[in-house]
Design a protein around this motif. Sequence first.
Motif, PDB file in Angstrom:
ATOM      1  N   PRO A 156       7.916   2.730   4.726  1.00 55.68           N
ATOM      2  CA  PRO A 156       9.106   3.198   3.257  1.00 55.68           C
ATOM      3  C   PRO A 156       7.487   2.879   2.605  1.00 55.68           C
ATOM      4  CG  PRO A 156       9.928   2.417   4.199  1.00 55.68           C
ATOM      5  CD  PRO A 156       8.859   2.040   5.180  1.00 55.68           C
ATOM      6  N   SER A 157       7.596   1.923   2.294  1.00 54.40           N
ATOM      7  CA  SER A 157       6.506   1.413   0.723  1.00 54.40           C
ATOM      8  C   SER A 157       4.893   2.788   0.201  1.00 54.40           C
ATOM      9  CB  SER A 157       5.784   0.214   1.252  1.00 54.40           C
ATOM     10  OG  SER A 157       4.396   0.341   2.052  1.00 54.40           O
ATOM     11  N   ASN A 158       4.749   3.105   1.688  1.00 55.70           N
ATOM     12  CA  ASN A 158       3.243   3.987   1.120  1.00 55.70           C
ATOM     13  C   ASN A 158       3.411   5.794   1.791  1.00 55.70           C
ATOM     14  OD1 ASN A 158       3.600   4.639   3.942  1.00 55.70           O
ATOM     15  ND2 ASN A 158       1.734   3.426   4.534  1.00 55.70           N
ATOM     16  N   ILE A 159       4.964   6.414   2.088  1.00 58.72           N
ATOM     17  CA  ILE A 159       5.149   7.424   2.253  1.00 58.72           C
ATOM     18  C   ILE A 159       5.607   8.294   1.341  1.00 58.72           C
ATOM     19  CG2 ILE A 159       7.804   7.294   2.024  1.00 58.72           C
ATOM     20  CD1 ILE A 159       6.505   9.098   4.447  1.00 58.72           C
ATOM     21  N   HIS A 160       5.650   7.413  -0.425  1.00 65.32           N
ATOM     22  CA  HIS A 160       5.233   8.854  -1.012  1.00 65.32           C
ATOM     23  C   HIS A 160       4.124   9.090  -1.070  1.00 65.32           C
ATOM     24  CE1 HIS A 160       6.034  10.926  -4.795  1.00 65.32           C
ATOM     25  NE2 HIS A 160       5.501  10.233  -4.921  1.00 65.32           N
ATOM     26  N   LEU A 171       5.918  13.271   8.304  1.00 63.60           N
ATOM     27  CA  LEU A 171       5.933  13.391   7.437  1.00 63.60           C
ATOM     28  C   LEU A 171       7.451  12.346   6.755  1.00 63.60           C
ATOM     29  CD1 LEU A 171       6.106  17.191   6.675  1.00 63.60           C
ATOM     30  CD2 LEU A 171       5.489  15.700   5.039  1.00 63.60           C
ATOM     31  N   GLY A 172       7.604  11.528   8.193  1.00 59.42           N
ATOM     32  CA  GLY A 172       8.989  10.317   7.600  1.00 59.42           C
ATOM     33  C   GLY A 172      10.167  10.738   7.199  1.00 59.42           C
ATOM     34  N   PHE A 173      10.650  12.052   7.391  1.00 56.38           N
ATOM     35  CA  PHE A 173      11.868  12.445   7.832  1.00 56.38           C
ATOM     36  C   PHE A 173      12.535  12.231   9.864  1.00 56.38           C
ATOM     37  CE2 PHE A 173       9.410  16.336   5.321  1.00 56.38           C
ATOM     38  CZ  PHE A 173       9.990  15.323   3.939  1.00 56.38           C
ATOM     39  N   SER A 212       9.910   4.742  19.088  1.00 56.71           N
ATOM     40  CA  SER A 212       9.325   3.746  19.593  1.00 56.71           C
ATOM     41  C   SER A 212       7.844   3.976  19.143  1.00 56.71           C
ATOM     42  CB  SER A 212       9.105   3.364  21.049  1.00 56.71           C
ATOM     43  OG  SER A 212       8.891   4.492  21.767  1.00 56.71           O
ATOM     44  N   GLY A 213       6.930   3.452  19.488  1.00 59.02           N
ATOM     45  CA  GLY A 213       5.257   3.806  18.413  1.00 59.02           C
ATOM     46  C   GLY A 213       5.699   3.837  17.219  1.00 59.02           C
ATOM     47  N   SER A 214       4.377   4.047  16.682  1.00 59.80           N
ATOM     48  CA  SER A 214       4.045   3.818  15.293  1.00 59.80           C
ATOM     49  C   SER A 214       3.035   5.707  14.906  1.00 59.80           C
ATOM     50  CB  SER A 214       2.898   3.137  14.501  1.00 59.80           C
ATOM     51  OG  SER A 214       3.204   2.062  15.782  1.00 59.80           O
ATOM     52  N   ILE A 215       2.404   5.895  13.581  1.00 60.66           N
ATOM     53  CA  ILE A 215       2.263   6.405  12.780  1.00 60.66           C
ATOM     54  C   ILE A 215       1.140   6.202  11.971  1.00 60.66           C
ATOM     55  CG2 ILE A 215       1.946   9.400  11.202  1.00 60.66           C
ATOM     56  CD1 ILE A 215       5.696   9.525  13.103  1.00 60.66           C
ATOM     57  N   PHE A 216       0.106   6.251  11.614  1.00 59.57           N
ATOM     58  CA  PHE A 216      -1.301   5.915  10.769  1.00 59.57           C
ATOM     59  C   PHE A 216      -1.804   7.358  10.194  1.00 59.57           C
ATOM     60  CE2 PHE A 216      -0.111   2.763  14.849  1.00 59.57           C
ATOM     61  CZ  PHE A 216      -0.121   1.107  13.361  1.00 59.57           C
ATOM     62  N   PHE A 217      -1.945   6.485   8.683  1.00 65.52           N
ATOM     63  CA  PHE A 217      -2.057   7.630   7.775  1.00 65.52           C
ATOM     64  C   PHE A 217      -3.700   6.711   7.796  1.00 65.52           C
ATOM     65  CE2 PHE A 217       0.992   9.675   8.216  1.00 65.52           C
ATOM     66  CZ  PHE A 217       0.146  11.478   7.795  1.00 65.52           C
ATOM     67  N   ASP A 218      -5.108   7.197   7.516  1.00 69.22           N
ATOM     68  CA  ASP A 218      -6.422   6.209   7.850  1.00 69.22           C
ATOM     69  C   ASP A 218      -5.334   4.526   7.743  1.00 69.22           C
ATOM     70  OD1 ASP A 218      -7.906   8.446   6.788  1.00 69.22           O
ATOM     71  OD2 ASP A 218      -7.348   8.514   4.665  1.00 69.22           O
ATOM     72  N   ASN A 219      -5.256   3.972   9.042  1.00 69.90           N
ATOM     73  CA  ASN A 219      -5.082   3.077   9.910  1.00 69.90           C
ATOM     74  C   ASN A 219      -3.957   2.530   9.119  1.00 69.90           C
ATOM     75  OD1 ASN A 219      -6.789   3.023  11.489  1.00 69.90           O
ATOM     76  ND2 ASN A 219      -8.200   2.044  10.931  1.00 69.90           N
ATOM     77  N   ASN A 220      -3.134   2.771   8.145  1.00 64.49           N
ATOM     78  CA  ASN A 220      -1.876   2.538   7.428  1.00 64.49           C
ATOM     79  C   ASN A 220      -1.363   3.323   8.647  1.00 64.49           C
ATOM     80  OD1 ASN A 220      -3.793   0.945   5.379  1.00 64.49           O
ATOM     81  ND2 ASN A 220      -3.796   2.679   4.329  1.00 64.49           N
ATOM     82  N   GLU A 221       0.155   2.117   8.918  1.00 65.16           N
ATOM     83  CA  GLU A 221       1.330   2.479   9.610  1.00 65.16           C
ATOM     84  C   GLU A 221       2.020   3.311   8.048  1.00 65.16           C
ATOM     85  OE1 GLU A 221       2.594  -0.335  11.716  1.00 65.16           O
ATOM     86  OE2 GLU A 221       4.456   0.403  11.853  1.00 65.16           O
ATOM     87  N   LEU A 222       2.391   4.190   9.127  1.00 69.28           N
ATOM     88  CA  LEU A 222       3.435   5.064   7.960  1.00 69.28           C
ATOM     89  C   LEU A 222       4.705   3.884   7.911  1.00 69.28           C
ATOM     90  CD1 LEU A 222       3.783   8.013   7.312  1.00 69.28           C
ATOM     91  CD2 LEU A 222       5.671   8.314   8.642  1.00 69.28           C
TER      92      LEU A 222
END
Lengths: 227, 265
Positions: free
Chosen positions: A81-85, A62-64, A69-79
Motif C-alpha cells: 500500500p505504501s508504494n502502490i501509487h 496493479l494492486g487491484f 500467496s506469493g509476492s510481486i516486486f517492482f525493482d526489488n520493492n515488494e508491491l
Amino acid sequence: MKITKQTNMTQNHPVIRFNNVSLSFKDKRIITGFSLDIHKGEKVVLFAPSGTGKTSLLMSALGFIQPSSGSIFFDNNELAPSNIHHLRERIAFVPQELLFHDEPVRDFIEDICRFHSNRHIAYPLTAIQPLLKIFHLKPSVLDSSLGTLSGGEKQRIALCTALLLKREIFFLDEPTSALDAHLKKVVIDYFLSNPEWTVCVVSHDKEWYNHQNAAIIPLEGYIHGNV
Amino acid sequence: METYDIPWLGLAFACGLLLIPISVSQCWKLDIIRETVIATARMCVQLVLIALFLEYLFNLNSPLINICWISVMVLFAGSSITQTCKLNLIRVFPRVALSLLVSLFFILFYMRLLVIRGYGLFEAKYLIVLGGMLLGNSLRGTIVGLSSFYDSIRKEEKIYLYKLSLGARQFEALRPYLQHSMTTALKPTLATMATMGIVFLPGMMTGQVLGGSSPLLAIKYQIMIMIAIYLVITISIMFCIFLLRRLSFNDYGVLNHSIFKGSPR
C-alpha cells in the motif's frame, strides 16, 4: 509460438517479478505458483485460453487483486500500500473492457492529464496529435463523444492515452481485439519496437506471438480452469 | 394574535376528508385503502405520543435528558440511513451516527452562538425542536447522497480502477462520484429554496403565522432554517464519506464490497 521465455528467476534485477504468485477469485483458485521475471525493455505475451485468469495477473500487478500467496516486486520493492501509487505512476494500463463516461474524447484526455501524477504532460492535446496520426485516427475524433466511437476507435484512444502518459511500463490487456489486420500490425510494431519500454501483453491475437521481439509465456502449468 | 386551538371535532372533520381518496382508491382499485388507514392511524398515534412526550420534556427542561433524547434520534436516523443505503449495519452505523451528531451539533452551536441567542444550547425548545427538524432533513439528504455515491461507484467500478491505473490519486478518481453524490443530495433543497415564497409557503413559516407570529418574524426563522438545512446536509454527507473511506476501500484503493449488506465478498 516461436519464443518461450524462461520463467525462472535470473540474477539481474528485473523490473517486475512475480514470485510464486497464486490468485483466487470468490474462494476459487485460478492461478497457482506463477513466477516470472520481466526485465527492462522486455516484451512478454501471456498465453492461455480465454477466461483462465491472465487478466487477473495484470490486475494483481496493479494492486487491484491481492495474491492469496506469493509476492510481486517492482525493482526489488515488494508491491505494498505504501508504494502502490508510485508504482502505478510508472505503468500505463490499457484494459480489455473499455468503459468510459459518455464525454468528448478531449475532455477524457484532459481529465487524465489533470491528475497530479500526469501534470508533466504540458500540452496534452498537442502531444496527442502525432499519436492519433500513427494509429490512423482523425484529429476530429477529439471532439467526438466516447459513447459514439466504435470498439476499435475506443481501443486506439486508450492506446494513445497510455502513450501520452510517457510511462516506462505498459500493461496491455487484449489491446488489438477490435482492430483490423493492418491496424493490429501498426499497434504491435509500435509497442514492441521501442527498446526502452517494458511491455506485458495479454492477447489472443497471433500477430503478437509471431513478432520477433515478443517472448511468449505459456500459463498452462499455473491455471485451474475458467474463472 | 393568539393561536386558534382546533377543536377535536374539527380535527375529526379534517380526517373525514380522507374518505375522498379512499373512495377514489376503491373505484380505481388502487389497493391502498389499508395502507392509507394504517398510515393515518400511525401518524395520529405517533404524533399524540410525541406531543405528550415533548410537553413532558419542555416542562422538565433538563439538559441531560434533552441531549439523551437528541442522541436517541441520531441513533435511529443513523440506523435508518445505513439500512436504506443497504450498507453493513454493524460496521457502517457508528460512523454514520457520528457524522450526523457532529454536523448537527456544529450547526446548533453556531446558530445558538450567533443567530438565536434567546435560548440555551441544551434547552428543550431549542435543541429538540430545531435539532429534530435538522436531523430529519439531514437523514433525507444523507440517504440520497450516500446511495448515489455507492450506487455510482459500484456501477462504474471498472472506470474508477482504470483511472487509478492511469495515475489518479484516490481522491482524483473518486471526484466524479463525490460531485454526483453531493449535487444529487443538495438539488432538492436548492430547488425548494429557489421557489420558496413564490410557488409555495414553507411549513415552518405557515405554522408560525398561524400560531400568531408576524410574517416578517416567520420568514427570519424560515431563512435561518433553510440555510441550516442546506449546511447540515452538506456537512453530514462530507463527513460520512470521509469517515467511511477507510471502510469502503482497501489499502490499494479498491472498493471493499464487504461494506454492502449481504455482499458475498
